[in-house]
Design an enzyme around this catalytic site. Structure first.
Site, short mmCIF file in Angstrom:
data_model
loop_
_atom_site.label_atom_id
_atom_site.label_comp_id
_atom_site.label_asym_id
_atom_site.label_seq_id
_atom_site.Cartn_x
_atom_site.Cartn_y
_atom_site.Cartn_z
N ARG A 50 -10.84 17.67 -12.11
CA ARG A 50 -9.76 18.31 -11.37
C ARG A 50 -10.18 19.72 -11.00
NH1 ARG A 50 -4.66 16.82 -15.38
NH2 ARG A 50 -4.77 14.53 -15.15
N ASP A 52 -9.32 23.48 -9.32
CA ASP A 52 -8.17 24.36 -9.20
C ASP A 52 -7.90 24.74 -7.75
OD1 ASP A 52 -7.76 24.43 -11.95
OD2 ASP A 52 -9.03 26.20 -12.23
N ARG A 197 -15.63 30.00 -14.18
CA ARG A 197 -15.19 31.27 -13.61
C ARG A 197 -15.16 32.38 -14.65
NH1 ARG A 197 -9.74 29.60 -10.86
NH2 ARG A 197 -9.60 31.87 -10.52
#
Length: 260
Positions: A50, A52, A197
């Site tokens: 998945r 973001d 990230r």
């Protein structure tokens, strides 16, 4: 019921992430609608990972079951005609019924693209992360090598992460300068929410000289998100692809240049 696997690429700028949502546009909803138009029946897809809001993909893999029998051309060009221009099907395969886009994978690859320049980019504002501080890619690469192996990555885990545990096996991480960009490539068996990230945000502090190269190891050992750097923006992150055992006969991840 026959199983179909597709490889997708998409620009995540206009979507609130991969997962279908009732209140916002998602990549999954667009793909399911396009597939339903070709299959002439409702389709529910399952993805390898998945992404973001704002994150892009070069090698997302999905699978779905359908009674519809269609030629390759229908699953490729046919589905693409029903998709918006920022989402596309790249390949189709017909795996065994036990194939699962997520569970059958042994590794996933991500790339983060950073632009270090005095002024923010205009044409690539939705495609790269940006900092005005000059970055030393070699210094970032050396600092990142302590992350390779199986570790508790709690320091790089978002508070909203729903994973059952913080342990992940990071197989490879490389940082290099390509033209006017710094590129961070990461491969792991799986990733925590915002893990890449948060790693990039931490490495940026090393790259600009604010932290020493051994600080990253201390952050990892702390197992505390508060010790790490800020979360890098979503725009620079690309889901490069998924690695499956050879017996699955899935295409290799496309690790070609996401520009530099």
């Amino acid at each position: 019921m026959p199983r179909v696997a597709l490889g997708l690429e998409y620009d995540g700028s206009a979507y609130r992430g991969w997962q279908r949502q009732g209140h916002a546009p998602s990549v999954q909803a667009c793909v399911e609608q396009a597939l339903a138009a070709v299959a002439c029946e409702p389709i529910e897809v399952h993805a390898a990972g998945r992404t973001d809001s704002g994150v892009h993909a070069c090698g997302q893999v999905i699978h779905f079951d359908t009674l519809a029998q269609r030629p390759d051309e229908a699953w490729l060009r046919g589905v693409n005609t029903h998709l918006p221009a920022d989402i596309g099907v790249r390949w189709v395969r017909y795996p065994n019924a036990d194939f699962d886009a997520r569970r059958s994978a042994y590794a996933r690859r991500y790339r983060y693209v950073l632009r270090d320049d005095v002024l923010p980019p205009v044409l690539w504002r939705a495609r790269v992360g940006w900092t005005w501080k000059p970055l030393d890619a070699g210094r970032m690469h050396r600092a990142a090598q302590c992350l390779i192996g199986e570790h508790d990555f709690s320091s790089f885990r978002a508070a909203s992460c729903q994973a059952k545990h913080p342990w992940r096996r990071l197989r490879e991480i490389a940082v290099e300068r390509r033209g006017r960009c710094v590129v961070v490539d990461v491969e792991a068996n799986a990733f925590l929410h915002h893990m890449v990230r948060n790693i990039v945000g931490t490495l940026m502090q090393v790259g600009c000289g604010e932290r020493s190269h051994d600080w990253v190891a201390a952050v990892l050992a702390a197992r505390d998100r508060r010790e790490a750097g800020a979360t890098a923006v979503a725009q620079g992150l690309y889901f490069l692809g998924v690695c499956y055992p050879p017996a699955r006969q899935m295409p290799e991840p496309d690790v070609g240049p996401v520009f530099a």
